[in-house]
Design a protein around this motif. Structure first.
Motif, PDB file in Angstrom:
ATOM      1  N   ASP A 300       0.844  -1.191   0.000  1.00 49.55           N
ATOM      2  CA  ASP A 300       0.000   0.000   0.000  1.00 49.55           C
ATOM      3  C   ASP A 300       0.881   1.243   0.000  1.00 49.55           C
ATOM      4  O   ASP A 300       1.041   1.909   1.026  1.00 49.55           O
ATOM      5  CB  ASP A 300      -0.917  -0.009   1.230  1.00 49.55           C
ATOM      6  N   PRO A 301       1.508   1.564  -1.154  1.00 52.48           N
ATOM      7  CA  PRO A 301       2.409   2.716  -1.215  1.00 52.48           C
ATOM      8  C   PRO A 301       1.665   4.010  -0.889  1.00 52.48           C
ATOM      9  O   PRO A 301       0.458   4.129  -1.140  1.00 52.48           O
ATOM     10  CB  PRO A 301       2.884   2.714  -2.680  1.00 52.48           C
ATOM     11  N   PRO A 302       2.359   4.984  -0.330  1.00 47.61           N
ATOM     12  CA  PRO A 302       1.719   6.268  -0.012  1.00 47.61           C
ATOM     13  C   PRO A 302       1.157   6.938  -1.263  1.00 47.61           C
ATOM     14  O   PRO A 302       1.691   6.796  -2.363  1.00 47.61           O
ATOM     15  CB  PRO A 302       2.869   7.094   0.579  1.00 47.61           C
ATOM     16  N   LYS A 303       0.068   7.669  -1.080  1.00 48.19           N
ATOM     17  CA  LYS A 303      -0.481   8.464  -2.170  1.00 48.19           C
ATOM     18  C   LYS A 303       0.431   9.652  -2.434  1.00 48.19           C
ATOM     19  O   LYS A 303       1.243  10.043  -1.608  1.00 48.19           O
ATOM     20  CB  LYS A 303      -1.888   8.959  -1.818  1.00 48.19           C
ATOM     21  N   GLY A 304       0.284  10.241  -3.605  1.00 46.91           N
ATOM     22  CA  GLY A 304       1.132  11.366  -3.958  1.00 46.91           C
ATOM     23  C   GLY A 304       2.562  10.919  -4.172  1.00 46.91           C
ATOM     24  O   GLY A 304       2.824   9.862  -4.765  1.00 46.91           O
ATOM     25  N   CYS A 305       3.519  11.684  -3.671  1.00 49.92           N
ATOM     26  CA  CYS A 305       4.923  11.292  -3.756  1.00 49.92           C
ATOM     27  C   CYS A 305       5.177  10.159  -2.762  1.00 49.92           C
ATOM     28  O   CYS A 305       4.887  10.295  -1.566  1.00 49.92           O
ATOM     29  CB  CYS A 305       5.827  12.483  -3.438  1.00 49.92           C
ATOM     30  N   ARG A 306       5.721   9.062  -3.224  1.00 47.57           N
ATOM     31  CA  ARG A 306       5.935   7.908  -2.355  1.00 47.57           C
ATOM     32  C   ARG A 306       6.969   8.187  -1.266  1.00 47.57           C
ATOM     33  O   ARG A 306       7.010   7.495  -0.258  1.00 47.57           O
ATOM     34  CB  ARG A 306       6.372   6.700  -3.182  1.00 47.57           C
ATOM     35  N   PHE A 307       7.785   9.204  -1.466  1.00 44.53           N
ATOM     36  CA  PHE A 307       8.844   9.501  -0.512  1.00 44.53           C
ATOM     37  C   PHE A 307       8.414  10.524   0.537  1.00 44.53           C
ATOM     38  O   PHE A 307       9.156  10.786   1.477  1.00 44.53           O
ATOM     39  CB  PHE A 307      10.076  10.014  -1.267  1.00 44.53           C
ATOM     40  N   HIS A 308       7.218  11.081   0.411  1.00 48.49           N
ATOM     41  CA  HIS A 308       6.881  12.231   1.262  1.00 48.49           C
ATOM     42  C   HIS A 308       6.817  11.896   2.743  1.00 48.49           C
ATOM     43  O   HIS A 308       7.022  12.771   3.588  1.00 48.49           O
ATOM     44  CB  HIS A 308       5.552  12.862   0.797  1.00 48.49           C
ATOM     45  N   THR A 309       6.581  10.614   3.101  1.00 51.10           N
ATOM     46  CA  THR A 309       6.493  10.257   4.525  1.00 51.10           C
ATOM     47  C   THR A 309       7.844  10.294   5.228  1.00 51.10           C
ATOM     48  O   THR A 309       7.897  10.304   6.462  1.00 51.10           O
ATOM     49  CB  THR A 309       5.886   8.852   4.685  1.00 51.10           C
ATOM     50  N   ARG A 310       8.938  10.318   4.460  1.00 55.56           N
ATOM     51  CA  ARG A 310      10.283  10.335   5.057  1.00 55.56           C
ATOM     52  C   ARG A 310      11.116  11.505   4.550  1.00 55.56           C
ATOM     53  O   ARG A 310      12.310  11.594   4.840  1.00 55.56           O
ATOM     54  CB  ARG A 310      11.019   9.027   4.730  1.00 55.56           C
ATOM     55  N   CYS A 311      10.513  12.394   3.798  1.00 52.49           N
ATOM     56  CA  CYS A 311      11.275  13.430   3.086  1.00 52.49           C
ATOM     57  C   CYS A 311      11.636  14.595   3.997  1.00 52.49           C
ATOM     58  O   CYS A 311      10.763  15.278   4.544  1.00 52.49           O
ATOM     59  CB  CYS A 311      10.455  13.928   1.895  1.00 52.49           C
ATOM     60  N   TRP A 312      12.926  14.836   4.136  1.00 52.11           N
ATOM     61  CA  TRP A 312      13.403  15.947   4.950  1.00 52.11           C
ATOM     62  C   TRP A 312      13.074  17.294   4.300  1.00 52.11           C
ATOM     63  O   TRP A 312      12.822  18.288   4.999  1.00 52.11           O
ATOM     64  CB  TRP A 312      14.908  15.834   5.190  1.00 52.11           C
ATOM     65  N   LEU A 313      13.042  17.345   2.982  1.00 59.02           N
ATOM     66  CA  LEU A 313      12.726  18.604   2.310  1.00 59.02           C
ATOM     67  C   LEU A 313      11.261  18.962   2.518  1.00 59.02           C
ATOM     68  O   LEU A 313      10.930  20.129   2.765  1.00 59.02           O
ATOM     69  CB  LEU A 313      13.040  18.501   0.821  1.00 59.02           C
ATOM     70  N   ALA A 314      10.373  17.964   2.419  1.00 65.93           N
ATOM     71  CA  ALA A 314       8.956  18.229   2.663  1.00 65.93           C
ATOM     72  C   ALA A 314       8.748  18.754   4.082  1.00 65.93           C
ATOM     73  O   ALA A 314       7.940  19.657   4.317  1.00 65.93           O
ATOM     74  CB  ALA A 314       8.137  16.968   2.430  1.00 65.93           C
ATOM     75  N   THR A 315       9.490  18.190   5.032  1.00 67.38           N
ATOM     76  CA  THR A 315       9.394  18.669   6.411  1.00 67.38           C
ATOM     77  C   THR A 315       9.847  20.115   6.512  1.00 67.38           C
ATOM     78  O   THR A 315       9.197  20.949   7.161  1.00 67.38           O
ATOM     79  CB  THR A 315      10.249  17.781   7.340  1.00 67.38           C
ATOM     80  N   ASP A 316      10.971  20.440   5.858  1.00 67.49           N
ATOM     81  CA  ASP A 316      11.482  21.812   5.878  1.00 67.49           C
ATOM     82  C   ASP A 316      10.506  22.788   5.231  1.00 67.49           C
ATOM     83  O   ASP A 316      10.438  23.964   5.608  1.00 67.49           O
ATOM     84  CB  ASP A 316      12.827  21.892   5.158  1.00 67.49           C
ATOM     85  N   LEU A 317       9.744  22.290   4.244  1.00 63.05           N
ATOM     86  CA  LEU A 317       8.795  23.150   3.520  1.00 63.05           C
ATOM     87  C   LEU A 317       7.413  23.163   4.169  1.00 63.05           C
ATOM     88  O   LEU A 317       6.472  23.730   3.610  1.00 63.05           O
ATOM     89  CB  LEU A 317       8.673  22.693   2.067  1.00 63.05           C
ATOM     90  N   GLY A 318       7.275  22.506   5.307  1.00 65.57           N
ATOM     91  CA  GLY A 318       5.983  22.489   5.980  1.00 65.57           C
ATOM     92  C   GLY A 318       5.033  21.424   5.486  1.00 65.57           C
ATOM     93  O   GLY A 318       3.812  21.563   5.626  1.00 65.57           O
ATOM     94  N   ASN A 319       5.587  20.346   4.881  1.00 61.68           N
ATOM     95  CA  ASN A 319       4.769  19.227   4.379  1.00 61.68           C
ATOM     96  C   ASN A 319       3.635  19.701   3.470  1.00 61.68           C
ATOM     97  O   ASN A 319       2.456  19.593   3.810  1.00 61.68           O
ATOM     98  CB  ASN A 319       4.192  18.414   5.550  1.00 61.68           C
ATOM     99  N   PRO A 320       3.977  20.215   2.287  1.00 59.04           N
ATOM    100  CA  PRO A 320       2.951  20.739   1.373  1.00 59.04           C
ATOM    101  C   PRO A 320       1.939  19.672   0.965  1.00 59.04           C
ATOM    102  O   PRO A 320       2.273  18.490   0.827  1.00 59.04           O
ATOM    103  CB  PRO A 320       3.780  21.195   0.158  1.00 59.04           C
ATOM    104  N   ASP A 321       0.701  20.090   0.760  1.00 57.19           N
ATOM    105  CA  ASP A 321      -0.351  19.175   0.329  1.00 57.19           C
ATOM    106  C   ASP A 321      -0.007  18.517  -0.997  1.00 57.19           C
ATOM    107  O   ASP A 321      -0.405  17.366  -1.248  1.00 57.19           O
ATOM    108  CB  ASP A 321      -1.682  19.924   0.191  1.00 57.19           C
ATOM    109  N   ARG A 322       0.689  19.220  -1.857  1.00 60.19           N
ATOM    110  CA  ARG A 322       1.020  18.673  -3.173  1.00 60.19           C
ATOM    111  C   ARG A 322       1.818  17.384  -3.057  1.00 60.19           C
ATOM    112  O   ARG A 322       1.640  16.459  -3.853  1.00 60.19           O
ATOM    113  CB  ARG A 322       1.796  19.718  -3.988  1.00 60.19           C
ATOM    114  N   CYS A 323       2.711  17.297  -2.069  1.00 60.03           N
ATOM    115  CA  CYS A 323       3.513  16.081  -1.878  1.00 60.03           C
ATOM    116  C   CYS A 323       2.633  14.899  -1.480  1.00 60.03           C
ATOM    117  O   CYS A 323       2.927  13.752  -1.841  1.00 60.03           O
ATOM    118  CB  CYS A 323       4.581  16.308  -0.810  1.00 60.03           C
TER     119      CYS A 323
END
Length: 374
Positions: A300-323
């Motif tokens: 059951d891979p994550p929806k959207g970007c598959r890496f967003h659950t572990r992504c340090w950049l998404a965290t730095d950017l405030g976990n955007p909805d797009r991810c």
């Protein structure tokens, strides 16, 4: 000291050019999950490989890198016809490999060989070296056993083994010698492509250096192409011309050796590169990119970007909805460089990336001796 490999021919063909040596298009491999009973129905599927595409040119090494479970070994098995894909195709010189039969099938088996991770497991313990290295000549080329064994010295010489090794059993050889035997076996049919599945991970550092130099020399001597499956970025930096990073069944970044090691943009690729820097005083902890959490389930891979659950950049950017909602596609960065990330522009100026790439400039490319065999 080692350097980045010289640039190999690109795998992009114009209309008036022949097709790439090996071309993978939209490859998917899903393994159905069933219950414990024979009559149990399917309960989903493991998404081992999802929409993988790449080209391999003549005399080129393509490295597929990623964490365990990312799908790189499943991709290698499909190239070797050890299973059929759920979707997609593999083309050898423009022809789909799952439509081959007769002489065309034998040509493909002769042209695409493999060297596996652990030579102790790959070589039959009950057969002598001369029988092991000549087996492809008998099973694929149809040579008589007596004629094939007569050529064993010619097969051992290119990998640095002497004729006295021919009558030994694998348990009488060192790990490095066993891997040389495995390489000689792969070279027996004069292949165009060799799939290298973690070829040095079971060897010590000095022996690994010898085998890597041997592989590079063989590529120059015989013009063979490699598909290198590995998690070792030092090996990739030394041997590969093209690099593809895989995460949870998908390719997240592709490019030339220099493009990946000098200009990587995907947060996952940057984390892999960070792990390749030696741990010492010259690489302080601020240059490390540590991924948090476990790899999500491929069922059951994550929806959207598959890496967003572990992504340090998404965290730095405030976990955007797009991810979380939109799956990124590989898009052109420059030349052959592609990355599947919505925020490559922000990643380019991230302090972690700037520090990492600066550290990579001063890190040793690979611990490989200048002359193989000494």
């Amino acid at each position: 000291m080692t350097t980045t490999p010289s640039r190999a021919p690109t795998a992009v063909a114009r209309d008036d050019e022949p097709p790439p040596l090996l071309s993978v298009r939209g490859l998917r491999k899903h393994f159905p999950l069933r219950g414990n009973w024979p009559w149990s129905g399917t309960r989903g599927a493991v998404h081992a490989v999802d929409d993988v595409s790449f080209d391999l040119a003549e005399r080129e090494t393509l490295a597929i890198v990623g964490e365990s479970g990312c799908g790189k070994s499943t991709t290698a098995r499909l190239l070797l016809q050890l299973g059929e894909p759920t979707e997609g195709d593999v083309l050898f010189r423009g022809q789909g490999i799952w439509t081959l039969d007769g002489d065309d099938q034998r040509t493909y088996r002769r042209s695409v060989q493999a060297v596996f991770q652990d030579p102790s497991s790959a070589l039959s313990p009950r057969r002598r070296v001369k029988n092991i290295v000549t087996e492809p000549l008998i099973t694929i080329d149809g040579k008589r056993s007596r004629d094939a064994v007569a050529d064993v010295d010619k097969l051992l010489a290119p990998v640095g083994l002497t004729s006295d090794v021919a009558d030994r059993f694998p348990h009488q050889l060192s790990g490095g010698m066993k891997q040389r035997v495995a390489i000689a076996q792969a070279l027996a049919t004069q292949p165009s492509v060799i799939v290298l599945d973690e070829p040095v991970s079971a060897l010590d550092v000095s022996t690994s250096a010898e085998i890597l130099n041997l592989l590079k020399r063989i590529q120059g001597q015989f013009g063979v192409s490699y598909v290198l499956i590995t998690h070792n970025l030092a090996t990739v930096r030394f041997l590969a011309h093209q690099v593809a990073a895989m995460y949870l069944g998908t390719m997240v970044e592709k490019g030339g050796n220099a493009e990946i090691f000098h200009n990587a943009l995907h947060p996952y690729t940057l984390a892999l590169l960070s792990a390749s820097i030696p741990t010492d005083d010259s690489a302080p902890s601020r240059e490390r990119i540590i991924l948090q959490g476990d790899i999500p389930s491929p069922v059951d891979p994550p929806k959207g970007c598959r890496f967003h659950t572990r992504c340090w950049l998404a965290t730095d950017l405030g976990n955007p909805d797009r991810c979380r909602t939109e799956a990124p596609v590989l898009r052109q960065i420059s030349g052959n460089h592609q990355a599947a990330c919505h925020f490559t522009e922000q990643a380019a100026f991230a302090p972690q990336r700037v520090a990492l790439l600066d550290a990579l400039k001063h890190a040793e490319p690979a611990a490989v001796s200048p002359e193989e065999g000494r």
